[in-house]
Design a protein around this motif. Structure first.
Motif, mmCIF file in Angstrom:
data_model
loop_
_atom_site.group_PDB
_atom_site.id
_atom_site.type_symbol
_atom_site.label_atom_id
_atom_site.label_comp_id
_atom_site.label_asym_id
_atom_site.label_seq_id
_atom_site.Cartn_x
_atom_site.Cartn_y
_atom_site.Cartn_z
ATOM 1 N N PRO A 26 44.053 45.979 36.915
ATOM 2 C CA PRO A 26 44.703 44.670 37.067
ATOM 3 C C PRO A 26 46.138 44.782 37.576
ATOM 4 C CG PRO A 26 44.469 45.224 34.745
ATOM 5 C CD PRO A 26 43.713 46.278 35.522
ATOM 6 N N GLU A 27 46.747 45.932 37.408
ATOM 7 C CA GLU A 27 48.118 46.109 37.877
ATOM 8 C C GLU A 27 48.215 46.084 39.404
ATOM 9 O OE1 GLU A 27 46.293 50.171 37.883
ATOM 10 O OE2 GLU A 27 46.255 48.483 36.494
ATOM 11 N N ARG A 28 47.100 46.183 40.091
ATOM 12 C CA ARG A 28 47.082 46.150 41.553
ATOM 13 C C ARG A 28 47.002 44.726 42.110
ATOM 14 N NH1 ARG A 28 42.746 51.035 42.566
ATOM 15 N NH2 ARG A 28 44.024 52.690 41.678
ATOM 16 N N SER A 29 47.035 43.736 41.248
ATOM 17 C CA SER A 29 46.971 42.348 41.710
ATOM 18 C C SER A 29 48.166 42.056 42.608
ATOM 19 C CB SER A 29 46.993 41.382 40.527
ATOM 20 O OG SER A 29 45.847 41.557 39.747
ATOM 21 N N SER A 30 47.872 41.496 43.778
ATOM 22 C CA SER A 30 48.943 41.180 44.719
ATOM 23 C C SER A 30 49.096 39.676 44.928
ATOM 24 C CB SER A 30 48.683 41.861 46.059
ATOM 25 O OG SER A 30 47.454 41.409 46.602
ATOM 26 N N ALA A 31 48.190 38.887 44.359
ATOM 27 C CA ALA A 31 48.263 37.432 44.487
ATOM 28 C C ALA A 31 47.602 36.809 43.264
ATOM 29 C CB ALA A 31 47.550 36.970 45.755
ATOM 30 N N LEU A 32 48.083 35.638 42.903
ATOM 31 C CA LEU A 32 47.493 34.886 41.803
ATOM 32 C C LEU A 32 46.572 33.830 42.402
ATOM 33 C CD1 LEU A 32 47.418 34.348 38.751
ATOM 34 C CD2 LEU A 32 49.313 32.760 39.094
ATOM 35 N N VAL A 33 45.295 33.927 42.093
ATOM 36 C CA VAL A 33 44.310 32.981 42.625
ATOM 37 C C VAL A 33 44.154 31.835 41.631
ATOM 38 C CG1 VAL A 33 41.928 32.673 43.377
ATOM 39 C CG2 VAL A 33 43.112 34.821 43.867
ATOM 40 N N THR A 34 44.440 30.617 42.097
ATOM 41 C CA THR A 34 44.353 29.446 41.220
ATOM 42 C C THR A 34 43.515 28.333 41.844
ATOM 43 O OG1 THR A 34 46.394 28.525 42.132
ATOM 44 C CG2 THR A 34 46.607 29.914 40.173
ATOM 45 N N SER A 35 42.862 28.621 42.943
ATOM 46 C CA SER A 35 42.048 27.608 43.621
ATOM 47 C C SER A 35 40.566 27.857 43.354
ATOM 48 C CB SER A 35 42.333 27.631 45.126
ATOM 49 O OG SER A 35 42.004 28.896 45.665
ATOM 50 N N GLY A 36 39.734 26.996 43.907
ATOM 51 C CA GLY A 36 38.289 27.134 43.712
ATOM 52 C C GLY A 36 37.929 26.997 42.251
ATOM 53 N N LEU A 37 37.061 27.865 41.774
ATOM 54 C CA LEU A 37 36.645 27.825 40.365
ATOM 55 C C LEU A 37 37.790 28.110 39.406
ATOM 56 C CD1 LEU A 37 33.201 29.664 40.606
ATOM 57 C CD2 LEU A 37 33.602 27.225 40.282
#
Length: 149
Positions: free
Chosen positions: A68-79
């Motif tokens: 999870p430390e490799r996350s480069s964007a926060l996805v808040t759309s779609g589901l």
């Protein structure tokens, strides 16, 4: 002590292991009614799991739950407007569908184990990483969207 388990077991492996336990439980019975209910749940669950992965790839962030430390964007759309964890929700629904297909009431325990394990050893560590990586944005997102549904 338990931190050694955090983000170590890939959720698909956990899902398959628990599904195998359900399959191996004695007394499984099949009926067309249970299959007619369970199979659509399996399909829905796997779809809920797969669809968000396209969003992750679209924004160029990792779908690897072990890092999870490799996350480069926060996805808040779609589901992700309705659940902070639609992929894990999808797996839980798929497992529930499998339990229903198997006619195995004890299998519900495996669904609860999946939800509990994933919450403690996958979701909470992911949330810690996201809170550090996207502090204000993730805090607002957590206030607006529930963890499961």
């Amino acid at each position: 002590m338990f931190s050694a388990l955090e983000t170590r077991v890939p959720p698909p492996i956990l899902l398959l292991a628990l599904a195998a336990i359900v399959w191996a439980l004695p007394g499984s019975t099949y009926s067309l009614v249970r299959i007619a209910i369970g199979v659509p749940l399996v399909v829905l669950g796997l779809s809920l799991n797969a669809w968000p992965k396209t969003l992750f790839r679209h924004v160029g962030t990792t779908v690897n739950p072990l890092h999870p430390e490799r996350s480069s964007a926060l996805v808040t759309s779609g589901l992700y407007r309705y659940s902070r964890n639609p992929m894990y929700l999808g797996y839980a629904l798929a497992l529930l569908g499998w339990v229903i297909c198997q006619g195995q009431p004890l299998g519900v325990v495996m669904v609860a184990l999946f939800i509990g394990y994933v919450t403690i050893f996958q979701i909470l560590p992911e949330e810690r990483h996201l809170s550090v990586r996207f502090p204000a944005e993730y805090a607002a997102y957590k206030r607006a969207v529930r963890r499961w549904v």
